[in-house]
Design an enzyme around this catalytic site. Sequence first.
Site, PDB file in Angstrom:
ATOM      1  N   ASP B 315       1.064  -1.404   0.109  1.00  0.00           N
ATOM      2  CA  ASP B 315      -0.231  -0.137  -0.231  1.00  0.00           C
ATOM      3  C   ASP B 315       0.754   1.429   0.498  1.00  0.00           C
ATOM      4  O   ASP B 315       0.511   2.373  -1.267  1.00  0.00           O
ATOM      5  CB  ASP B 315      -1.021  -0.112   1.195  1.00  0.00           C
ATOM      6  CG  ASP B 315      -1.989   1.443   0.920  1.00  0.00           C
ATOM      7  OD1 ASP B 315      -2.574   1.317   1.834  1.00  0.00           O
ATOM      8  OD2 ASP B 315      -2.480   1.446   0.273  1.00  0.00           O
ATOM      9  N   ASP B 417      -9.209  -0.729   2.915  1.00  0.00           N
ATOM     10  CA  ASP B 417      -9.255  -0.177   4.818  1.00  0.00           C
ATOM     11  C   ASP B 417      -9.682  -1.112   5.054  1.00  0.00           C
ATOM     12  O   ASP B 417      -9.392  -1.846   6.334  1.00  0.00           O
ATOM     13  CB  ASP B 417      -9.142   0.730   4.563  1.00  0.00           C
ATOM     14  CG  ASP B 417      -7.710   1.088   3.281  1.00  0.00           C
ATOM     15  OD1 ASP B 417      -8.084   2.463   3.152  1.00  0.00           O
ATOM     16  OD2 ASP B 417      -7.207   0.518   3.039  1.00  0.00           O
TER      17      ASP B 417
END
EC number: 3.4.23.-
Lengths: 200, 499
Positions: B315, B417
Amino acid sequence: MTAAVFFGCAFIAFGPALALYIFTIATEPLRVIFLIIGKASEGLKSINPDETAPSMRLLAYVSGLGFGIMSGVFAFVNTLSDSLGPGTVGIHGDSPQFFLNSAFMTLVIILLHVFWGIIFFDGCEKKKWSALLVVLLTHLLVSALTFISPHYGINLVSTYIIMVLMGIWAFFVAGGSCRSLKFCLLCQDKDFLLFNQRSR
Amino acid sequence: MIFPSRDFKVLSGFSSDLEARGVLCSPEPGTPQGRAMLTFMASDSEEEVCDERTSLMSAESPPPRCCQEARQGLEDGENAAQWRSQDSEEDLDDADRYVCSGVPGQPLGLEEELTLKYGAKHVIMLFVPVTLCMIVVVATIKSVRFYTEKNGQLPYGAGREQSLQPAISLSIYTPFTEDTPSVGQRLLNSVLNTLIMISVIVAMTIFLVVLYKYRCYKFIHGWLIMSSLMLLFLFTYIYLGEVLKTYNVAMDYPTLFLTVWNFGAVGMVCIHWKGPLVLQQAYLIMISALMALVFIKYLPEWSAWVILGAISVYDLVAVLCPKGPLRMLVETAQERNEPIFPALIYSSAMVWTVGMAKLDPSSQGALQLPYDPEMEDSYDSFGEPSYPEVFEPPLPGSPEGELEEEEERGVKLGLGDFIFYSVLVGKAAATGSGDWNTTLACFVAILIGLCLTLLLLAVFKKALPALPISITFGLIFYFSTDNLVRPFMDTLASHQLYI
C-alpha cells in the site's frame, strides 16, 4: 453465571464511565481523539502557550477517563465474558461474590483514575510535587489493598473512602468551590444554563 | 484510500456563476492546499483568491446567507465547512480550539486550528463505520463457530458445496499448506503464500489501472457488478445459513429466498446507483465485514499475518511512489476530472445527483462504478490508499438545473482498508484463547493508526495510504498483548489484584 450476572456486573463496572463518556465526550470530536491518543499531553502542552488552564483541565479529565476505562476494561472484560458461560462460582472455596466484588473494584478504579488524572496534571502544571507524590502513593496503596483480596469488606470500603477523598480534592483542584456546587445543585448556575441553551 | 477531493467535477459555468456571487474562493495559492486545488479546477474563470481568514470574516454574515451559498454548491468545500463549523461551534468551549493549533511561540494559526477542528470531525466520521465493521466481524467470530473452523471440518449438509467454493478458490492463492512438521517450513510456506497473493494483487491492480487508462469503462463496470452480485447474494446466503445454524433457527427456503433477494437487490441499487446515504453506508460496511470474514476463514494462520504485513508495505509503495499503480490511478482520475470509483469507497457525506447536463457519459459511468468485492484484487487497488474526500453538499433545487454534480462533504475511506482492519481484529479475536484483551488492544491500535493517518493527511493534503500505520500498530499490539500482557492480566484477574 447467568445473563443477569453478566449485565449487572457490566453495568456496575462500566455504567458511570459510559455515562461520563456519553455526556461529556461523545459530542465533541476533539475530546474523543484525546481519549484515544491519551498520551499526547506533553506535545499538546508545548504547542499551546497562550490559553492553558481550561484546556489542560479538559485534557486531564479526558486522559484520566481514558486511562481509567482502559485499565478497567483490561482488568475485567475476561472475567465478564467468563460469567456468561457455565460454571459454579466459588466451588474451590473462594467467595461466591467473586463477580460482584470485581465489578465494584473495577468501578472504583475507573473513577480513581479520573480523579488522579486531574490532580496529577494540575500538580505537574503548578509544580506541586507533593500532589504528584500523594497520587502515586494512593495508587500504590489501593493496589496493595487488593492483595488482601478474600477480605472484601476492608478492601472495598477503604478503596471507596480513598475515592471519595480524591474526588473532593479533584473537584477543588479543577476550580470548583462550595458556592459553585450549591448553584449547580439548586439549578441556579446561570453560565451552565446559558451554555446549554446556546448549544441547542 | 483517503483523499482530499475537491472539485473534481465542477463545471466552468457553475464556477463562474459562483464567482459572480463572490462566493468562490480558494485558499491562497501559497498554501499547499491551494496549489493542489487550483490544478483540479475545471473552471476557466479566474479564481478569486481569498484565504481562510477573509472567508472567516465574511462568515460573520447571517447564517441564512451562508447556508444558501453552500446550497448553491460552493466550490471551495473547506471554506463552507469552516463557516458551518463556525456557526455551530461558537458556543463550544473556546479552550478546545486553543489546545492543538499553532506553532509554539507564534500566534494562534486560525488555519491550522480550523483544519484540526474540521479534521477532528472527519476522524470521528471515520471512527464510527470502522468500529461498526469491526464489531460485526468480532461478534460473528465469537458466536458463529463456522468462521473459525478450519477447512477440514466443514459442516455437513447443503452448505457444503457453497462452503467449498471459496475454499477452493482461495486455496489457489495460498497453495502451500501450513500443516508442516517444522516451524521453519511453516514460516517458509507462509512467506511463499504471501508472495503469490501479493503478486496476484499487484497484477490485478495494474490490469485495472491499464483498463482505466484506456477508458474501458464498460469492462470495469461489468466486472465490478459481477463481483458485487457474488458478494451480496452468495456470501450473504452462506452467512445467513451459518448464523441460523448457530442459533438453531429454522427457516424455509421461500422465506430465505425472499430475504436474500431483497437484501441483495436493494444492495445493488444502493451501491451502484442511488439510494439513501445511510443505507449505502450500511451496505458497504456489511460487505466489507463479509469479505473480512471470508478472509479470516480461508486464509491459513501464519499466512494471514504475513499477508497483512506485506499488504501494508505494498500500500505504501503503490500510493507514494511516482510510478505506483494507485498513484497513477489517482492522477489519471484527477486529470480527467472524474471521481475515483465512488462506489468502491465508503463516503460519509451527502450525495445527490440532480442533473447530468454537461458531464460526458463515460465519467457518469465512472461516477457510479460499483464495489468490486472480487477477492483480493480490486479493492486492494482502490481500497488501499486513503484520502479524506472533502466535497460540498450539492444543491437540490438549483435554479439552473445544470450540472449539479454532487459535491459531498465528508470523508472517504476505501473499502479495502475496512476489510483489512477487520481481518486484523477478527484474527485477534479468533486465535488463541479467545482473549478479549488482545482484541481490544488491536482495536485501539487501529483507531490510533487511523487518527494519525488523518492527521498526516491534514498536513500533507494528498493521497495517503491508510493501511501502513494502523496495521503496523495492530500487529505490534497483537503480538505483544497476546504473548506478554495476556498471561499477566489473566493471573491478576483470577486473583482479583488490581494495578
